[in-house]
Design an enzyme around this catalytic site. Structure first.
Site, short mmCIF file in Angstrom:
data_model
loop_
_atom_site.label_atom_id
_atom_site.label_comp_id
_atom_site.label_asym_id
_atom_site.label_seq_id
_atom_site.Cartn_x
_atom_site.Cartn_y
_atom_site.Cartn_z
CD GLU A 1 -2.97 -0.99 0.13
OE1 GLU A 1 -2.59 -1.27 -1.04
OE2 GLU A 1 -4.12 -0.63 0.39
CB THR B 1 -5.43 5.53 -2.59
OG1 THR B 1 -6.32 4.47 -2.94
CG2 THR B 1 -5.37 5.65 -1.08
#
Ligand SMILES: Nc1ncnc2c1ncn2[C@@H]1O[C@H](COP(=O)(O)OP(=O)(O)OP(=O)(O)O)[C@@H](O)[C@H]1O
Ligand SMILES: N[C@@H](CCO)C(=O)O
Length: 293
Positions: A120, A168
């Site tokens: 991530e 994101t």
């Protein structure tokens, strides 16, 4: 060769920014790994044309590095990238489980959470664990600095994915840097309600707890049609609606018998805003599964 399926996930759930997550029973990524001297990556499936195969830029490269487990990694994407449905987390979690098996590293699913979170960090700049935790462990997860708590929840959901891409990284830039004490009290109340709803398997309580006044309003502006879609879903029987992850997917919670009506209402509202979309009628599901050794 080891093959692992890891599910899409929805993080935040409104009031639980960077903490709450759920595994969805569909869609999912499938990752195959074979030992090699250096890591190479192949990507097929939904949105694969937008996903780098360079191990320094693909999340699975970071996972292989963290486990010191070089491999040829083949990713079959079922979760569209930049969807808000934990696309990068599905690949990271599947790769973490598969490489842990392939190299007999012996790490538990809980120990794999920080490993998968390294993926991530490659895409959003931060190793937040709220998507990788449910992708690895399944159910409803509460990811904090202290570790992950899981609840084997069973809640019906509708995830509506519009043909808009929201990264994101961009969606994190619009998050307000502070909040009032009133907003903090509101958020704590809703988050606690949601957690109790998950434990009681009560979609009404979960829906009531999904409301948030800080992060979601800022991100809703990045999703054309969001307000109309939310209203339509609530009118069709959803007990709560929010932005899924960083968006653009919109997540609704409802009774199982209302899923088709809620999904139809969300699709119609996106259509009226001239946004093509698809809806997954789903529920809280299981974590990553090894299905071939
Ligand atoms: N294996 C991978 N799977 C998906 N995206 C990847 C992968 N490796 C790198 N990426 C990159 O990550 C970005 C997508 O991740 P991002 O976190 O923005 O979306 P998401 O995972 O669907 O969203 P969310 O975390 O909000 O649910 C894209 O730029 C994509 O190219
Ligand atoms: N908690 C993360 C999830 C998306 O990866 C966010 O909302 O930015």
């Amino acid at each position: 060769m080891v093959t692992v399926r890891a599910p899409a996930t929805s993080a935040n759930l409104g009031s639980g920014f960077d903490v709450f997550g759920v595994a969805l029973d569909r869609p999912a990524d499938i990752v195959h790994v074979e030992r090699a001297d250096r890591t190479t990556i192949e990507v097929t499936g939904v949105g694969s044309q937008y996903i780098p195969t360079d191990p320094d830029r693909n999340v699975v490269g970071a996972v292989a590095e963290a486990l010191d487990a070089p491999a040829h990694i083949r990713i079959d994407k079922g979760v569209r990238p930049s969807s808000g449905l934990g696309s990068s987390a599905a690949s990271s979690a599947a790769a973490a489980v598969a490489l842990n098996e392939l190299y007999d590293r012996g790490l538990s699913r809980e120990e794999l959470v920080p490993v998968a979170a390294e993926g991530e960090a490659v895409v959003s700049g931060e190793a937040h664990a709220d998507n990788v935790a449910p992708a690895l462990l399944g159910g409803f997860t509460v990811a904090t600095d202290e570790g992950v708590t899981t609840v084997d929840a069973d809640i019906p959901l509708v995830a509506c994915l519009p043909e808009i891409a929201v990264s994101t990284r961009d969606a994190r830039r619009v998050v307000p840097s502070d909040a009032s004490i009133e907003d903090m009290v509101h958020t704590v109340g809703r988050a606690a309600t949601l957690a109790v709803g998950m434990c009681r398997r009560d979609p009404d309580l979960v829906g009531a707890g999904m409301h948030d006044r800080v992060v979601t309003p800022a991100r809703a502006e990045l999703i054309n049609g969001y307000h109309a879609v939310r209203e339509a879903a609530l009118d069709a029987g959803a007990s709560g609606v929010t932005v899924s992850g960083a968006g653009p997917s919109v997540l609704g919670v409802c009774q199982a018998a209302d899923r088709t009506r809620v999904a139809g209402a969300m699709l119609e509202a996106f259509d009226e805003a001239d946004v093509a979309a698809r809806a997954y009628k789903t529920r809280v599901g299981r974590g990553a599964e090894v299905f071939e050794l």
